[in-house]
Motif scaffolding. Structure first.
Motif, PDB file in Angstrom:
ATOM      1  N   PRO A 439       0.797  -1.234   0.000  1.00 36.29           N
ATOM      2  CA  PRO A 439       0.000   0.000   0.000  1.00 36.29           C
ATOM      3  C   PRO A 439       0.825   1.279   0.000  1.00 36.29           C
ATOM      4  CG  PRO A 439      -0.989  -1.609   1.462  1.00 36.29           C
ATOM      5  CD  PRO A 439       0.322  -2.197   1.007  1.00 36.29           C
ATOM      6  N   PHE A 440       1.846   1.366   0.850  1.00 34.06           N
ATOM      7  CA  PHE A 440       2.617   2.604   0.895  1.00 34.06           C
ATOM      8  C   PHE A 440       3.653   2.703  -0.221  1.00 34.06           C
ATOM      9  CE2 PHE A 440       4.444  -0.303   4.108  1.00 34.06           C
ATOM     10  CZ  PHE A 440       5.745  -0.437   3.642  1.00 34.06           C
ATOM     11  N   LYS A 441       3.730   1.680  -1.075  1.00 34.50           N
ATOM     12  CA  LYS A 441       4.595   1.725  -2.244  1.00 34.50           C
ATOM     13  C   LYS A 441       3.776   1.859  -3.536  1.00 34.50           C
ATOM     14  CE  LYS A 441       8.803   1.216  -0.570  1.00 34.50           C
ATOM     15  NZ  LYS A 441       9.728   0.203  -1.040  1.00 34.50           N
ATOM     16  N   ARG A 442       2.554   2.326  -3.412  1.00 30.90           N
ATOM     17  CA  ARG A 442       1.680   2.436  -4.586  1.00 30.90           C
ATOM     18  C   ARG A 442       2.320   3.273  -5.695  1.00 30.90           C
ATOM     19  NH1 ARG A 442      -2.726   5.588  -6.579  1.00 30.90           N
ATOM     20  NH2 ARG A 442      -2.308   7.188  -5.022  1.00 30.90           N
ATOM     21  N   LYS A 443       2.990   4.355  -5.316  1.00 33.20           N
ATOM     22  CA  LYS A 443       3.606   5.221  -6.324  1.00 33.20           C
ATOM     23  C   LYS A 443       4.762   4.513  -7.021  1.00 33.20           C
ATOM     24  CE  LYS A 443       0.981   8.790  -5.985  1.00 33.20           C
ATOM     25  NZ  LYS A 443       1.334  10.047  -5.324  1.00 33.20           N
ATOM     26  N   LEU A 444       5.398   3.579  -6.329  1.00 35.25           N
ATOM     27  CA  LEU A 444       6.443   2.787  -6.969  1.00 35.25           C
ATOM     28  C   LEU A 444       5.845   1.950  -8.085  1.00 35.25           C
ATOM     29  CD1 LEU A 444       9.330   1.621  -7.126  1.00 35.25           C
ATOM     30  CD2 LEU A 444       8.669  -0.011  -5.341  1.00 35.25           C
ATOM     31  N   GLY A 445       4.695   1.326  -7.813  1.00 34.07           N
ATOM     32  CA  GLY A 445       4.021   0.555  -8.847  1.00 34.07           C
ATOM     33  C   GLY A 445       3.594   1.420 -10.014  1.00 34.07           C
ATOM     34  N   MET A 446       3.102   2.634  -9.729  1.00 35.29           N
ATOM     35  CA  MET A 446       2.702   3.553 -10.790  1.00 35.29           C
ATOM     36  C   MET A 446       3.904   3.977 -11.625  1.00 35.29           C
ATOM     37  SD  MET A 446       0.061   5.839  -8.506  1.00 35.29           S
ATOM     38  CE  MET A 446      -0.216   7.088  -9.754  1.00 35.29           C
ATOM     39  N   TYR A 447       5.012   4.247 -10.952  1.00 39.04           N
ATOM     40  CA  TYR A 447       6.239   4.619 -11.658  1.00 39.04           C
ATOM     41  C   TYR A 447       6.694   3.495 -12.582  1.00 39.04           C
ATOM     42  CZ  TYR A 447      11.329   4.714 -12.204  1.00 39.04           C
ATOM     43  OH  TYR A 447      12.598   4.622 -12.709  1.00 39.04           O
ATOM     44  N   LEU A 448       6.700   2.279 -12.060  1.00 41.30           N
ATOM     45  CA  LEU A 448       7.144   1.137 -12.853  1.00 41.30           C
ATOM     46  C   LEU A 448       6.229   0.922 -14.060  1.00 41.30           C
ATOM     47  CD1 LEU A 448       9.085  -1.223 -13.157  1.00 41.30           C
ATOM     48  CD2 LEU A 448       7.644  -2.546 -11.609  1.00 41.30           C
ATOM     49  N   GLU A 449       4.935   1.041 -13.847  1.00 38.82           N
ATOM     50  CA  GLU A 449       3.973   0.868 -14.936  1.00 38.82           C
ATOM     51  C   GLU A 449       4.207   1.899 -16.040  1.00 38.82           C
ATOM     52  OE1 GLU A 449      -0.871   1.241 -15.609  1.00 38.82           O
ATOM     53  OE2 GLU A 449      -0.076   0.811 -13.602  1.00 38.82           O
ATOM     54  N   ASN A 450       4.430   3.153 -15.641  1.00 34.75           N
ATOM     55  CA  ASN A 450       4.657   4.197 -16.640  1.00 34.75           C
ATOM     56  C   ASN A 450       5.999   4.043 -17.345  1.00 34.75           C
ATOM     57  OD1 ASN A 450       2.189   5.244 -16.076  1.00 34.75           O
ATOM     58  ND2 ASN A 450       2.894   7.210 -15.311  1.00 34.75           N
ATOM     59  N   GLN A 451       6.997   3.507 -16.652  1.00 34.85           N
ATOM     60  CA  GLN A 451       8.281   3.251 -17.288  1.00 34.85           C
ATOM     61  C   GLN A 451       8.149   2.181 -18.386  1.00 34.85           C
ATOM     62  OE1 GLN A 451      10.475   5.681 -17.000  1.00 34.85           O
ATOM     63  NE2 GLN A 451      12.169   4.458 -16.220  1.00 34.85           N
ATOM     64  N   ILE A 452       7.372   1.154 -18.101  1.00 38.55           N
ATOM     65  CA  ILE A 452       7.163   0.097 -19.104  1.00 38.55           C
ATOM     66  C   ILE A 452       6.418   0.661 -20.312  1.00 38.55           C
ATOM     67  CG2 ILE A 452       6.005  -2.103 -19.534  1.00 38.55           C
ATOM     68  CD1 ILE A 452       6.543  -2.794 -16.567  1.00 38.55           C
ATOM     69  N   LYS A 453       5.402   1.503 -20.051  1.00 43.04           N
ATOM     70  CA  LYS A 453       4.682   2.141 -21.149  1.00 43.04           C
ATOM     71  C   LYS A 453       5.619   3.033 -21.965  1.00 43.04           C
ATOM     72  CE  LYS A 453       0.139   2.205 -18.900  1.00 43.04           C
ATOM     73  NZ  LYS A 453      -0.906   3.078 -18.301  1.00 43.04           N
ATOM     74  N   ALA A 454       6.527   3.720 -21.274  1.00 34.83           N
ATOM     75  CA  ALA A 454       7.478   4.583 -21.978  1.00 34.83           C
ATOM     76  C   ALA A 454       8.371   3.762 -22.897  1.00 34.83           C
ATOM     77  CB  ALA A 454       8.323   5.356 -20.963  1.00 34.83           C
ATOM     78  N   ALA A 455       8.789   2.589 -22.433  1.00 40.29           N
ATOM     79  CA  ALA A 455       9.618   1.716 -23.266  1.00 40.29           C
ATOM     80  C   ALA A 455       8.846   1.243 -24.493  1.00 40.29           C
ATOM     81  CB  ALA A 455      10.104   0.523 -22.448  1.00 40.29           C
ATOM     82  N   GLU A 456       7.584   0.920 -24.291  1.00 39.75           N
ATOM     83  CA  GLU A 456       6.752   0.477 -25.418  1.00 39.75           C
ATOM     84  C   GLU A 456       6.562   1.599 -26.428  1.00 39.75           C
ATOM     85  OE1 GLU A 456       4.100  -2.758 -22.832  1.00 39.75           O
ATOM     86  OE2 GLU A 456       3.317  -0.755 -23.266  1.00 39.75           O
ATOM     87  N   ARG A 457       6.269   2.809 -25.924  1.00 36.54           N
ATOM     88  CA  ARG A 457       6.078   3.948 -26.828  1.00 36.54           C
ATOM     89  C   ARG A 457       7.350   4.273 -27.605  1.00 36.54           C
ATOM     90  NH1 ARG A 457       3.222   6.153 -22.443  1.00 36.54           N
ATOM     91  NH2 ARG A 457       5.132   7.205 -21.802  1.00 36.54           N
ATOM     92  N   ALA A 458       8.495   4.059 -26.975  1.00 35.69           N
ATOM     93  CA  ALA A 458       9.768   4.379 -27.615  1.00 35.69           C
ATOM     94  C   ALA A 458      10.176   3.332 -28.648  1.00 35.69           C
ATOM     95  CB  ALA A 458      10.862   4.524 -26.555  1.00 35.69           C
TER      96      ALA A 458
END
Length: 656
Positions: A439-458
Motif C-alpha cells: 500500500p505505501f509503495k503504490r507510487k512505486l508501482g505507478m512509476y514502474l507501470e509508466n516506465q514500461i509504457k514509456a519503453a513500449e512507446r519508444a
C-alpha cells in the motif's frame, strides 16, 4: 475543439493584476549554495527554470534570508537578500523563470531562534547569536529575546528584501511564517509568552509581527505585487498548536496578503518533520484538510500543499473549493513536466514522486536534490534542453529488465538506437517488482507501470521469459550490450535456514498471506524494515533482528526517520546487536548484548542484503564491440543509483 479534462486546475488566476496560467504552483525548494559565500551559482537558474518550462504557473525560489547577520541558519549555505553580491544571481533566477511564462516568486525567510548554526548533514555548531520571542536555552546556548526595536528593524528587513526581489525581476513574494521559523515562533502560544504587544495569549498580538511584515512589504513594493504567506495550519505534534490556532492566525492575515499557503508542522520538531514533508506512509493529500478548513474562515485565496501530484485529486481540490491553488515541491522534482503532461492528457508519462525523501536527504548531504526516479535532477544545467539524437545509431541488447535496464532502454531508444530489452522472468521490474502492491509503495508501482509504457512507446523490443546468455547475445549480433542483471538475495549461513518456516523477503512480499501471526525478520535494512511495516499493517506481530547497532537506511536518513516513526506506531520491535544462531520451527535462537535469547516466530524472513550478479554480467563482455555494466550487478544500491547510471550510459552510447 476539445475540452480540458481538468478545467478547474487549468483555470487562470489573477492576483493584483499578475496573471498565473493555471493553479499549479511550484513550492519553494532550497538550492544549497555551492560557493559558500551566500551567492547562488549559475546552475540555480536552470534548476528553477526547468519547473517553469514544465508548465508550473509560479516557481518559488529557495529561501532569501532577509537578515544575513541574525536570520540565517548557516553562514555558508544560505542566500542573504541583504548581500549585494547575491543580487545578480537572484536576477538570473527571476529572468530564467519568466522566459518560460511562469511567475517567479521570491521566498523571504528569517530563522529566528535557529539562526547562526553551522549546519551540515553530520550535525552543527554554534557560530553566532540568535533571537526568538523570549529568552530560552536551546542546543546548549542562550537564545535571546528579540527586543522591540529589533522586531521593528526585522520588519524593515522583510520590506527591503521584497524590494530587492522586485528589482531583481520577481513578481510575487512569499513570506515564510510557518515550519518553525521566526514568524511562526512568534505565532506559537508555546514559544511566545511575551508580555508586550508582540506576544502573550492573544492571537492578535502573536500574529502582529507577520501582519506588520505584510503591511510593510505592501507599502514598499506598491499595489501591483502579490504577497503570499506560508503558515502552519497545525503544528502536528503533541506540544504544538492545532487547527483552531491555524484558523485564528489565518483570520489575522485575511486581507493583509493575497494568498495564504496552508502547510503544517514544524521541521525543527522531530516527528513533525515528515508531516511537513509527508513521508510515503501518509496518504496522498494528507495535509489538504487543513487548507480546506481555513478556507471556510477567510476571503483571501488559499493554497493547499503536501503529498500532491495526481491530477484527479488536484482537480477535485480546486473544483470543490477546498483551495484555490495547489502547490507541490517533490512532485515537480520527480517530473518537472507534470503540469504540461496533465494538461496534454499524458498522465501515463508522468514520473510519479514516491515521497521517499531521498531528494531532501541528498540536498542536506550532497548539496543537490538528486531524485530517485528522475536522473536529470541536480543536472538541470546540463539537461535544460533535450539531448540531441545519438551521432551513431546502434543495435543495443540490454540484459535485465529491472529499474536500470528499463531506464537504459527508454533513453537509448529515444536517442534513436534500436533496442532489445530482455528479462528472464515473466514480468519487467526486477527486484522491486515484489513491492509494487504494498500500500505505501503504490507510487512505486505507478512509476514502474509508466516506465514500461514509456519503453513500449519508444519502440523498445521487449522480450520477457528470455535469459541473455553468451550464446544468445552472440546470435543477436548487437553493437552494444548493457548488462543490468541485478542482484540475488543473500541467504545467511545460519543453522536451520533451510527450514519450511523460512523465506526470503522477496517471497514474503509476494506471499504475505503465507507468513504466520508472528514473524522474525533478519536484517534491519530498508527491505527488512519496510517488510516489517507491511506485515505489521496486516495485523502480524513482527520483530526485526539486526547484527549491527542501528538500522541501515541506505543513505536516505530522512526516509529512515519516517520509517522508524511508523514502525513504532505499528508496534514493530527492533533488536540491535543481535545475531541469529539457529532457526527452529518455533523461532530464532539469538546471541545479543545480554547473552542468548529466543524470539518466538512462526515465520522467519531473511533480508540480509543482496549479492551482485557480477560474474553473470561480466560473462557477456565479449559478445559485442561495446559493453557496459550498470545497476545492482555492480553494487546493490537504490533506485536513484540505477536510474542515474542508466541515464548517463544511454547518453554516452553512440558518440562514435
Amino acid at each position: 475543439m476539445g475540452s480540458l479534462k481538468y478545467p478547474h486546475l487549468f483555470e487562470p488566476l489573477v492576483l493584483r493584476g499578475v496573471f498565473f496560467r493555471n493553479r499549479i504552483f511550484a513550492a519553494p525548494t532550497g538550492y544549497q549554495n555551492m560557493t559558500g559565500d551566500g551567492v547562488l551559482p549559475p546552475e540555480a537558474a536552470d534548476y528553477y527554470a526547468r519547473k517553469a518550462k514544465g508548465g508550473a504557473a509560479s516557481v518559488a525560489s529557495c529561501e532569501f534570508i532577509v537578515d544575513g547577520e541574525f536570520g540565517s541558519v548557516s553562514r555558508d549555505r544560505a542566500v542573504w537578500a541583504d548581500n549585494v553580491n547575491a543580487f545578480m544571481p537572484m536576477c538570473r533566477i527571476a529572468n530564467a523563470v519568466s522566459r518560460f511564462g511562469a511567475v517567479p516568486t521570491a521566498e523571504l525567510s528569517h530563522t529566528g531562534m535557529y539562526a547562526n548554526r553551522k549546519v551540515n548533514f553530520y550535525g552543527g555548531q554554534i557560530t553566532g547569536r540568535a533571537f526568538g520571542p523570549v529568552e530560552t536555552e536551546m542546543a546548549g546556548r542562550l537564545v535571546e529575546a528579540m527586543p522591540a526595536e529589533m522586531i521593528e528593524k526585522t520588519i524593515e528587513k522583510f520590506a527591503e528584501a521584497a524590494v530587492t526581489a522586485k528589482n531583481a525581476g520577481f513578481r510575487m513574494v512569499l513570506v515564510h511564517a510557518g515550519h518553525g521559523w521566526l514568524l511562526h515562533q512568534f505565532v506559537s502560544p508555546r514559544l511566545n509568552t511575551r508580555k508586550d504587544k508582540w506576544g502573550g495569549p492573544d492571537i492578535e498580538n502573536r500574529a502582529r509581527f507577520t501582519v506588520a511584515v505584510c503591511d510593510a512589504i505592501r507599502k514598499a513594493v506598491g499595489p501591483g505585487m502579490p504577497i503570499e504567506v506560508r503558515i502552519s495550519g497545525s503544528e502536528c505534534y503533541d506540544e504544538g498548536y492545532g487547527i483552531e490556532e491555524g484558523i485564528a492566525f489565518a483570520e489575522q492575515l485575511d486581507g493583509k496578503c493575497d494568498l495564504i499557503q496552508v502547510s503544517v508542522g514544524n521541521h525543527e520538531a522531530g516527528d513533525a518533520f515528515t508531516v511537513t514533508h509527508p513521508r510515503m506512509f501518509l496518504g496522498d493529500g494528507c495535509n489538504v484538510k487543513y487548507a480546506a478548513e481555513i478556507k471556510k474562515h477567510v476571503k483571501t485565496p488559499v493554497a493547499a500543499i503536501g503529498a500532491l501530484g495526481e491530477p484527479e485529486m488536484l482537480e477535485e481540490i480546486i473544483a470543490s473549493g477546498k483551495a484555490d491553488v495547489v502547490e507541490m515541491a517533490r512532485s515537480l522534482i520527480a517530473d518537472p513536466d507534470l503540469p504540461n503532461k496533465i494538461m496534454a492528457g499524458k498522465e501515463d508519462e508522468i514520473r510519479w514522486c514516491m515521497r521517499c525523501l531521498l531528494c531532501f536527504t541528498n540536498e542536506l548531504a550532497l548539496g543537490e536534490k538528486y531524485c530517485a526516479v528522475n536522473p536529470e535532477s541536480g543536472y538541470e544545467h546540463k539537461t535544460r534542453f533535450d539531448p540531441p539524437p545519438a551521432r551513431v545509431r546502434k543495435k543495443i541488447l540490454i540484459a535485465g529488465g529491472g529499474i536500470a535496464g528499463i531506464e537504459a532502454a527508454v533513453r537509448c531508444a529515444r536517442q534513436g538506437h534500436k533496442v532489445i530489452l530482455c528479462e528472464k522472468n515473466p514480468e519487467l521490474g526486477g527486484n522491486i517488482l515484489c513491492e509494487k502492491y504494498v500500500p505505501f509503495k503504490r507510487k512505486l508501482g505507478m512509476y514502474l507501470e509508466n516506465q514500461i509504457k514509456a519503453a513500449e512507446r519508444a519502440g523498445v523490443d521487449i522480450r520477457v521469459n528470455t535469459e541473455v546468455t553468451q550464446k544468445y547475445a552472440a546470435a543477436e549480433n548487437a553493437d552494444v550490450i548493457i548488462a543490468a542483471l541485478g542482484a540475488a538475495p543473500v541467504k545467511p549461513p545460519v543453522k536451520g535456514m533451510d527450514g519450511k518456516n523460512v523465506m526470503s523477503a522477496e517471497y514474503a512480499y509476494l506471499n504475505a498471506g503465507e507468513t504466520g501471526k508472528t514473524v522474525a525478520i533478519l536484517g534491519a535494512g530498508l527491505v527488512g524494515l519496510e517488510l516489517a511495516l507491511y506485515l505489521a499493517g496486516m495485523g502480524k506481530k513482527v520483530r526485526v533482528l539486526e547484527m549491527l547497532g542501528q538500522i541501515n537506511d541506505g543513505g536516505n536518513s530522512l526516509h529512515g526517520d519516517g520509517l522508524m516513526i511508523e514502525l513504532k506506531n505499528h508496534g514493530v520491535e527492533l533488536s540491535f546487536n543481535t545475531r541469529a544462531i539457529e532457526i527452529t520451527k518455533s523461532g530464532v535462537l539469538c546471541d545479543g548484548e545480554t547473552g542468548e535469547s529466543f524470539t518466538e516466530a512462526e515465520t522467519v524472513v531473511y533480508a540480509a542484503g543482496r549479492k551482485p550478479l557480477r560474474d553473470e554480467a561480466v560473462a557477456l563482455r565479449f559478445a559485442a564491440p561495446e559493453f557496459y555494466i550498470l545497476g545492482d550487478c555492480i553494487t546493490p544500491g537504490n533506485i536513484a543509483a540505477a536510474t542515474s547510471t542508466a541515464y548517463e550510459t544511454a547518453l554516452n552510447t553512440g558518440r562514435f
